[in-house]
Design an enzyme around this catalytic site. Structure first.
Site, PDB file in Angstrom:
ATOM      1  CB  CYS A 104      -0.925   0.118   0.974  1.00 25.08           C
ATOM      2  SG  CYS A 104      -1.762  -1.736   1.413  1.00 25.08           S
ATOM      3  NE  ARG A 109       4.139   2.313  -1.543  1.00 28.06           N
ATOM      4  CZ  ARG A 109       5.163   1.770  -1.514  1.00 28.06           C
ATOM      5  NH1 ARG A 109       6.118   2.432  -2.327  1.00 28.06           N
ATOM      6  NH2 ARG A 109       5.555   0.761  -0.615  1.00 28.06           N
ATOM      7  CD1 TRP A 142      -2.224  -4.248  -5.158  1.00 22.58           C
ATOM      8  CD2 TRP A 142      -1.993  -5.616  -3.856  1.00 22.58           C
ATOM      9  NE1 TRP A 142      -2.094  -5.278  -5.983  1.00 22.58           N
ATOM     10  CE2 TRP A 142      -1.819  -6.343  -5.159  1.00 22.58           C
ATOM     11  CE3 TRP A 142      -1.590  -6.649  -2.741  1.00 22.58           C
ATOM     12  CZ2 TRP A 142      -1.740  -7.748  -5.564  1.00 22.58           C
ATOM     13  CZ3 TRP A 142      -1.378  -7.942  -2.974  1.00 22.58           C
ATOM     14  CH2 TRP A 142      -1.720  -8.425  -4.216  1.00 22.58           C
ATOM     15  CG  ASN A 175       3.324  -0.748   2.646  1.00 23.77           C
ATOM     16  OD1 ASN A 175       2.853  -1.465   2.213  1.00 23.77           O
ATOM     17  ND2 ASN A 175       4.346  -0.373   2.208  1.00 23.77           N
ATOM     18  N   GLY A 176       2.442  -3.382   4.812  1.00 26.63           N
ATOM     19  CA  GLY A 176       3.055  -4.315   5.140  1.00 26.63           C
ATOM     20  C   GLY A 176       1.973  -5.629   5.586  1.00 26.63           C
ATOM     21  CD  GLU A 178      10.546  -7.149 -19.213  1.00 28.05           C
ATOM     22  OE1 GLU A 178       9.987  -5.929 -19.146  1.00 28.05           O
ATOM     23  OE2 GLU A 178      10.387  -7.999 -18.626  1.00 28.05           O
ATOM     24  CE  LYS A 234       6.651  -4.422 -18.761  1.00 24.53           C
ATOM     25  NZ  LYS A 234       7.915  -4.932 -18.247  1.00 24.53           N
ATOM     26  CD  GLU A 256       3.962  -5.732 -16.267  1.00 18.13           C
ATOM     27  OE1 GLU A 256       5.111  -5.605 -16.578  1.00 18.13           O
ATOM     28  OE2 GLU A 256       3.819  -5.316 -14.967  1.00 18.13           O
ATOM     29  CG  HIS A 291      10.928 -29.986 -27.429  1.00 17.14           C
ATOM     30  ND1 HIS A 291      11.315 -31.056 -28.076  1.00 17.14           N
ATOM     31  CD2 HIS A 291      11.677 -29.047 -27.791  1.00 17.14           C
ATOM     32  CE1 HIS A 291      12.417 -30.975 -28.789  1.00 17.14           C
ATOM     33  NE2 HIS A 291      12.841 -29.677 -28.594  1.00 17.14           N
ATOM     34  CE  LYS A 346       7.418   0.947 -11.121  1.00 17.12           C
ATOM     35  NZ  LYS A 346       7.907   0.564 -12.586  1.00 17.12           N
TER      36      LYS A 346
END
Ligand code: AGP
Length: 609
Positions: free
Chosen positions: A2, A27, A74, A100-101, A482, A486, A489, A505, A604
């Site tokens: 958060c 965040r 979040w 936050n945590g 990568e 991108k 997400e 395969h 983020k």
């Protein structure tokens, strides 16, 4: 993960907290709230959803007064709802807390406090802190917070206010990031410097188990035994405007377009000419240590992990040092063998990713030396590393990492080149040509940014498709992964990054006209093989977007659409190839109308394991 913010001073705390939360929204953005002390009472506004809802609520019913604290969430414990959003209050309604945590032992504390008569209203872990502070409050807010924190296990950054201590704001952290902003007759707290940069450029970056008693005119830092702590004032090196969009539709688009300048900044003072040695301030390794290296372990999460894949490839290829790369969340389970002479290279944009910090601590405990490649200065990972090489990207606000990725790769390649130089592991001519190639990268990046319209046209052709494959080989396997990340997400299109050689395969079973493939086929060791893999896809009527060097008609004739990149050394190509793949993902997501800067379910900085 958060975002928290707080203010104490003569101005409206609600306004300053709201402005700070807007800069922290990347965040977490599933609910938000603010609490202020007004005429000796706590006044609170909490909403579900984006910050815009809180702004509306505050316009409808303004909050006056200070100090105040704010939060954007979040969710980890308890689904997004008004009752689960922060700030959380104590049973007597006199104490408010933002967090936050994760409090790991909240279950047993909740049971104990309920037994003592405290009334819980939410499903969150955080609420125990509000009740604990009330339990220990005897007129001294800092003391109550100190005692409450001693009961907690887990990660936290807290902001606490109390209607009975109206001239104080108390903050404390363990593991989760927190800075104290210093003003004239007013002070701030925030999860990161960007949130309060327009208010002040002076901050204290406080350490684990440090407590701050903040008034309008003073900030007292102590440890949990209340012994005073001296901290240097950190002056934020970038202007407030850096945290604005600067006319771009999204932060992600702005940050993609900042790459050429940022690459200049990253090379400045480190690589001046092809015949000059590489200088890496902050590496904290002697030439002896570099010569005695026996193994390098790269570790990171998400996009940073892909930079680690390139780092591992170049480290073995150029410096001839055995190298491994681990997903940070998997490292501890793998229990890697750490020999004497093992270097851990820890890569992170934020420097706060919990999985990466835990992996760092694990490797350190096993005896590895730790050098980190970071963007955020003085972050937790920085403080726990033996050496830090900063990527100089400036603030990255878009949740999807772009400029930080290319600069992580550039920085990691500089480290590998430095090691190759000191160990004389590569021919001087090889080193010189790679240095030349790296010095060309900023100009090539600008050229690729100027070709944005070409990529937008390709995006137009594929933006309605729901499935895709990104293929690469060798050093560009990381580029394929990568590129896929991108697209996934920010557009929610299913995208799989895969080794082109591995495709036959299994994944080739997915190929049909409704799945598009992006094939990275720049000049190099694996070029011929990539042609074969593209033909395998075409043989099954799968549309292919080729990513190849300018004027490469061989690939051009095989593919449905082309993305051209200026030729460069293969080992350097992951830097240039990344830019059009970022733009492809960006434009597909934009054409699909997605919330690019705040993709669903993401944040983020991931400060929980
Ligand atoms: C990338 O676009 C994502 N935001 C995510 O995968 C990110 O790379 C990962 O969480 C690691 O973050 P860090 O670099 O801040 O440690």
């Amino acid at each position: 993960m958060c975002g928290i913010v707080g203010y104490i001073g003569p101005r409206s705390a609600a306004e300053i907290c709201l402005a700070g939360l807007k800069r922290l929204e990347y965040r977490g953005y599933d609910s938000a709230g603010v609490a202020v002390i007004s005429d000796g009472e706590l006044d609170v506004r909490k909403v579900v959803g984006k910050l815009a809802n809180l702004e509306e609520a505050l316009q409808a019913e303004p909050l006056v007064g200070a100090p105040g604290i704010g939060h954007t969430r979040w969710a980890t414990h308890g689904k997004p709802s008004v009752v689960n959003s922060h700030p959380h209050l104590s049973t007597n309604g006199r104490i408010a807390v933002v967090h936050n945590g994760i409090i790991e032992n909240y279950g047993e504390l909740r049971e104990q406090l309920t037994g003592e008569g405290h009334k819980f209203v939410s499903q969150t872990d955080t609420e125990v802190m509000a009740h604990l502070v009330q339990k220990y409050y005897e007129g001294d807010l800092r003391e109550a917070v100190r005692r409450a924190v001693l009961d907690l296990e887990g990660a936290f950054a807290f902001g606490v206010i109390c209607a009975d201590s109206p001239d104080e704001l108390v903050a404390v952290r363990r593991f989760s990031p927190l800075v104290i902003g210093l003003g004239e007759g007013e002070n701030y707290i925030a999860s990161d410097m960007g949130a309060i940069r327009p208010e002040t450029d002076k901050v204290y970056v406080i350490g684990d188990d440090e407590l701050a008693l903040i008034t309008r005119d003073d900030v007292e830092l102590t440890d949990l035994a209340l012994d005073p702590i001296e901290r240097e004032v950190f002056v934020i090196p970038w202007p407030a405007a850096a945290a604005q969009k600067g006319g771009h539709k999204h932060f992600m688009h702005k940050e993609i377009h900042e790459q050429a300048d940022a690459m200049h900044a990253c090379l400045a003072g480190r690589l001046s000419a092809p015949d000059q040695p590489i200088v890496l301030e902050g590496l904290a390794m002697s030439e002896r240590e570099i010569k005695d290296l026996r193994k390098v372990v790269f570790t990171a999460c998400g996009t940073a992990y892909h930079a680690g894949m390139v780092g591992r490839f170049v480290m073995e290829n150029l410096a001839q040092v055995p190298a491994e790369v681990d997903l940070a969340a998997e490292l501890r389970a793998r229990d890697p063998v750490v020999l004497d002479g093992t270097l851990a290279v820890v890569i992170s944009q934020s420097g706060e990713t919990a999985d990466t910090l835990v992996a760092l601590r694990d490797l350190k405990a096993k005896g590895a030396k730790v050098v980190s490649v970071l963007n955020v200065v003085d972050s937790s990972i920085a403080r726990e590393s033996d050496g830090v090489v900063y990527i100089q990207a400036g603030p990255e606000i878009g949740v999807a990492s772009t400029k930080a990725y290319t600069l992580q790769v550039l920085t990691t390649e500089l480290i590998a080149l430095r090691f190759a130089e000191v160990r004389q592991a590569a021919e001087p001519a090889v080193l010189r040509s790679l240095k030349e190639a790296l010095l060309d990268v900023p100009q090539q990046a600008q050229e690729l940014l100027d070709r944005e319209d070409d990529v937008r046209a390709v995006a137009q052709a594929y933006c309605q498709m729901a499935n895709s494959l990104f293929l690469g080989r060798g050093v560009n396997l990381a580029s394929a992964m990568e590129g896929a990340l991108k697209l996934k997400e920010i557009s929610y299109v299913h995208a799989e990054g895969y080794s082109a050689g591995e495709m036959k395969h299994g994944p080739i079973a997915l190929v049909d006209p409704n799945l598009f493939t992006v094939a990275i086929a720049v000049a190099g060791e694996v070029y011929e093989k990539m042609i074969g893999n593209i033909q395998e896809i075409k043989a099954r009527s799968g549309p292919v977007i080729g990513v190849a060097n300018d004027n490469d008609t061989v690939i051009g004739n095989e593919c449905d659409h082309m993305i051209w990149v200026p030729p460069c050394a293969e080992l350097v190509s992951p830097i240039t190839v990344a830019i059009p793949l970022q733009l492809l993902a960006y434009h597909i997501a934009d054409m699909r109308g997605e919330d690019i800067d705040q993709p669903r379910n993401l944040a983020k900085t991931v400060t929980v394991e």
